[in-house]
Design a protein around this motif. Structure first.
Motif, PDB file in Angstrom:
ATOM      1  N   GLU A 190     -31.238 -13.046  21.047  1.00 14.92           N
ATOM      2  CA  GLU A 190     -30.902 -12.901  19.617  1.00 14.92           C
ATOM      3  C   GLU A 190     -31.899 -13.651  18.745  1.00 14.92           C
ATOM      4  OE1 GLU A 190     -26.930 -14.182  19.118  1.00 14.92           O
ATOM      5  OE2 GLU A 190     -26.028 -12.423  20.135  1.00 14.92           O
ATOM      6  N   ILE A 191     -32.305 -14.833  19.199  1.00 14.57           N
ATOM      7  CA  ILE A 191     -33.291 -15.600  18.419  1.00 14.57           C
ATOM      8  C   ILE A 191     -34.611 -14.855  18.337  1.00 14.57           C
ATOM      9  CG2 ILE A 191     -34.657 -17.712  18.417  1.00 14.57           C
ATOM     10  CD1 ILE A 191     -32.194 -19.144  19.586  1.00 14.57           C
ATOM     11  N   ALA A 192     -35.011 -14.233  19.417  1.00 13.97           N
ATOM     12  CA  ALA A 192     -36.265 -13.488  19.399  1.00 13.97           C
ATOM     13  C   ALA A 192     -36.176 -12.314  18.448  1.00 13.97           C
ATOM     14  CB  ALA A 192     -36.582 -13.002  20.822  1.00 13.97           C
ATOM     15  N   ALA A 193     -35.013 -11.611  18.434  1.00 17.62           N
ATOM     16  CA  ALA A 193     -34.854 -10.484  17.514  1.00 17.62           C
ATOM     17  C   ALA A 193     -34.860 -10.951  16.068  1.00 17.62           C
ATOM     18  CB  ALA A 193     -33.554  -9.746  17.835  1.00 17.62           C
ATOM     19  N   LEU A 194     -34.179 -12.089  15.805  1.00 20.62           N
ATOM     20  CA  LEU A 194     -34.163 -12.613  14.443  1.00 20.62           C
ATOM     21  C   LEU A 194     -35.548 -13.069  13.999  1.00 20.62           C
ATOM     22  CD1 LEU A 194     -30.828 -14.652  14.560  1.00 20.62           C
ATOM     23  CD2 LEU A 194     -31.238 -12.505  13.359  1.00 20.62           C
ATOM     24  N   GLN A 195     -36.310 -13.628  14.919  1.00 22.63           N
ATOM     25  CA  GLN A 195     -37.677 -14.042  14.575  1.00 22.63           C
ATOM     26  C   GLN A 195     -38.542 -12.832  14.236  1.00 22.63           C
ATOM     27  OE1 GLN A 195     -39.031 -16.420  17.860  1.00 22.63           O
ATOM     28  NE2 GLN A 195     -37.929 -18.286  17.170  1.00 22.63           N
ATOM     29  N   GLU A 196     -38.350 -11.749  14.980  1.00 30.75           N
ATOM     30  CA  GLU A 196     -39.102 -10.533  14.654  1.00 30.75           C
ATOM     31  C   GLU A 196     -38.734 -10.006  13.266  1.00 30.75           C
ATOM     32  OE1 GLU A 196     -38.390  -7.772  17.743  1.00 30.75           O
ATOM     33  OE2 GLU A 196     -39.562  -8.844  19.261  1.00 30.75           O
ATOM     34  N   GLN A 197     -37.421 -10.016  12.954  1.00 32.92           N
ATOM     35  CA  GLN A 197     -36.992  -9.578  11.618  1.00 32.92           C
ATOM     36  C   GLN A 197     -37.535 -10.492  10.539  1.00 32.92           C
ATOM     37  OE1 GLN A 197     -32.735  -9.277  11.606  1.00 32.92           O
ATOM     38  NE2 GLN A 197     -32.687  -7.635  13.168  1.00 32.92           N
ATOM     39  N   LEU A 198     -37.523 -11.783  10.794  1.00 31.76           N
ATOM     40  CA  LEU A 198     -38.064 -12.732   9.827  1.00 31.76           C
ATOM     41  C   LEU A 198     -39.540 -12.516   9.598  1.00 31.76           C
ATOM     42  CD1 LEU A 198     -37.625 -15.207   8.020  1.00 31.76           C
ATOM     43  CD2 LEU A 198     -38.021 -16.641  10.034  1.00 31.76           C
ATOM     44  N   ALA A 199     -40.297 -12.263  10.682  1.00 35.83           N
ATOM     45  CA  ALA A 199     -41.728 -12.016  10.529  1.00 35.83           C
ATOM     46  C   ALA A 199     -41.983 -10.754   9.731  1.00 35.83           C
ATOM     47  CB  ALA A 199     -42.375 -11.921  11.910  1.00 35.83           C
ATOM     48  N   ALA A 200     -41.172  -9.702   9.951  1.00 36.60           N
ATOM     49  CA  ALA A 200     -41.341  -8.466   9.201  1.00 36.60           C
ATOM     50  C   ALA A 200     -41.027  -8.673   7.729  1.00 36.60           C
ATOM     51  CB  ALA A 200     -40.421  -7.386   9.773  1.00 36.60           C
ATOM     52  N   LEU A 201     -39.976  -9.435   7.439  1.00 42.93           N
ATOM     53  CA  LEU A 201     -39.633  -9.708   6.039  1.00 42.93           C
ATOM     54  C   LEU A 201     -40.719 -10.525   5.348  1.00 42.93           C
ATOM     55  CD1 LEU A 201     -35.827 -10.510   6.425  1.00 42.93           C
ATOM     56  CD2 LEU A 201     -36.839  -8.480   5.396  1.00 42.93           C
ATOM     57  N   GLN A 202     -41.271 -11.502   6.039  1.00 41.19           N
ATOM     58  CA  GLN A 202     -42.353 -12.299   5.451  1.00 41.19           C
ATOM     59  C   GLN A 202     -43.581 -11.449   5.183  1.00 41.19           C
ATOM     60  OE1 GLN A 202     -42.899 -15.506   8.208  1.00 41.19           O
ATOM     61  NE2 GLN A 202     -41.088 -16.665   7.492  1.00 41.19           N
ATOM     62  N   HIS A 203     -43.875 -10.517   6.087  1.00 41.55           N
ATOM     63  CA  HIS A 203     -45.012  -9.624   5.879  1.00 41.55           C
ATOM     64  C   HIS A 203     -44.789  -8.740   4.648  1.00 41.55           C
ATOM     65  CE1 HIS A 203     -48.479  -7.153   6.834  1.00 41.55           C
ATOM     66  NE2 HIS A 203     -47.698  -6.057   6.826  1.00 41.55           N
ATOM     67  N   ASP A 204     -43.550  -8.206   4.549  1.00 44.97           N
ATOM     68  CA  ASP A 204     -43.243  -7.378   3.374  1.00 44.97           C
ATOM     69  C   ASP A 204     -43.281  -8.204   2.101  1.00 44.97           C
ATOM     70  OD1 ASP A 204     -42.886  -5.249   5.051  1.00 44.97           O
ATOM     71  OD2 ASP A 204     -40.697  -5.496   5.194  1.00 44.97           O
ATOM     72  N   GLN A 205     -42.911  -9.467   2.181  1.00 54.17           N
ATOM     73  CA  GLN A 205     -42.927 -10.332   1.002  1.00 54.17           C
ATOM     74  C   GLN A 205     -44.339 -10.516   0.492  1.00 54.17           C
ATOM     75  OE1 GLN A 205     -41.398 -14.210   1.707  1.00 54.17           O
ATOM     76  NE2 GLN A 205     -41.615 -14.893  -0.399  1.00 54.17           N
ATOM     77  N   THR A 206     -45.240 -10.768   1.388  1.00 55.22           N
ATOM     78  CA  THR A 206     -46.634 -10.962   0.961  1.00 55.22           C
ATOM     79  C   THR A 206     -47.190  -9.697   0.321  1.00 55.22           C
ATOM     80  OG1 THR A 206     -47.333 -10.387   3.220  1.00 55.22           O
ATOM     81  CG2 THR A 206     -47.078 -12.714   2.704  1.00 55.22           C
ATOM     82  N   ILE A 207     -46.829  -8.530   0.872  1.00 52.59           N
ATOM     83  CA  ILE A 207     -47.323  -7.275   0.295  1.00 52.59           C
ATOM     84  C   ILE A 207     -46.744  -7.067  -1.088  1.00 52.59           C
ATOM     85  CG2 ILE A 207     -47.269  -4.759   0.551  1.00 52.59           C
ATOM     86  CD1 ILE A 207     -47.302  -5.227   3.588  1.00 52.59           C
ATOM     87  N   LEU A 208     -45.427  -7.321  -1.263  1.00 51.85           N
ATOM     88  CA  LEU A 208     -44.805  -7.131  -2.569  1.00 51.85           C
ATOM     89  C   LEU A 208     -45.334  -8.104  -3.610  1.00 51.85           C
ATOM     90  CD1 LEU A 208     -41.113  -6.577  -1.379  1.00 51.85           C
ATOM     91  CD2 LEU A 208     -42.669  -4.858  -2.284  1.00 51.85           C
ATOM     92  N   VAL A 209     -45.578  -9.331  -3.179  1.00 54.26           N
ATOM     93  CA  VAL A 209     -46.132 -10.312  -4.118  1.00 54.26           C
ATOM     94  C   VAL A 209     -47.512  -9.893  -4.585  1.00 54.26           C
ATOM     95  CG1 VAL A 209     -46.938 -12.693  -4.322  1.00 54.26           C
ATOM     96  CG2 VAL A 209     -44.725 -12.206  -3.270  1.00 54.26           C
TER      97      VAL A 209
END
Length: 216
Positions: A36-55
């Protein structure tokens, strides 16, 4: 000596089996949580990537505007609720405009209600058109060919007019008043008193007898 060693070995075997079961359960839980931690880390990394693009996109679009903020993560979240709030306010204003129309309709309805008391006015005029008790008694005596007592007159009028409260005492008083006015005649048969409608000749004779000159 061999007898006390037997229960000791049984207890140790039970503890060993229980500990192994708990250890296996612990290992399985660790594997599940790590997955579960690995899946959450993957989701977190994807959200951070999308954040940088939106910014970056916001900064590119807002060069000539005042949208540049020191904290891009918080600034990216603010515009979305503002658009939703404006749309919600627009949708809330629409029914407010419709509300005065409904209130206007409700105010127009009480204006029509004053026309309703017309039937009550007709009902008020109804009782005034009904004959009086004296007229009913005179009509009943005029229809009879034989003398009638106060009780008989009361029963007849009560059946003919059930909507009116007719009492024997009131009928007797009305008959006595007609006799006093020479409009009816009273006769006695034993202890009973009967009444008849006075004729023209009878009323004239009673009127002459009531005069003081006739008495002399």
């Amino acid at each position: 000596m061999p007898e006390p060693t037997a229960p000791v070995t049984e207890l140790t075997s039970q503890y060993v089996s229980q500990v192994t079961n708990d250890l296996e359960h612990n290992v399985k839980e660790q594997e599940r949580i790590t997955a579960e931690i690995a899946a959450l880390q993957e989701q977190l990394a994807a959200l951070q990537h999308d954040q940088t693009i939106l910014v970056n996109m916001r900064q590119a679009l807002g060069v000539a505007t005042s949208l540049s903020a020191p904290a891009p993560a918080e600034g990216a979240v603010v515009p979305a609720p503002r658009k939703n709030s404006t749309t919600a306010s627009d949708t809330r204003r629409a029914p407010k405009k419709a509300a005065p129309e409904q209130s206007g309709r409700k105010k127009q309805q009480p204006a029509k209600k004053p026309a309703a008391p017309k039937p009550s006015a007709k009902k008020a005029t109804g009782p005034s058109a009904q004959p009086t008790l004296v007229e009913l008694v005179r009509r009943h005596l005029a229809e009879q060919q034989e003398p009638r007592s106060a009780a008989e007159v009361t029963d007849a009028l009560d059946k003919a007019h059930p909507d009116r409260e007719i009492q024997t005492k009131v009928i007797r008083t009305t008959l006595e008043n007609l006799v006093a006015r020479n409009n009816a005649q009273r006769t006695k048969q034993g202890s009973s008193v009967f009444y008849t409608l006075a004729t023209a000749s009878g009323s004239a004779a009673n009127a002459e007898e009531s005069r003081p000159d006739a008495a002399e």
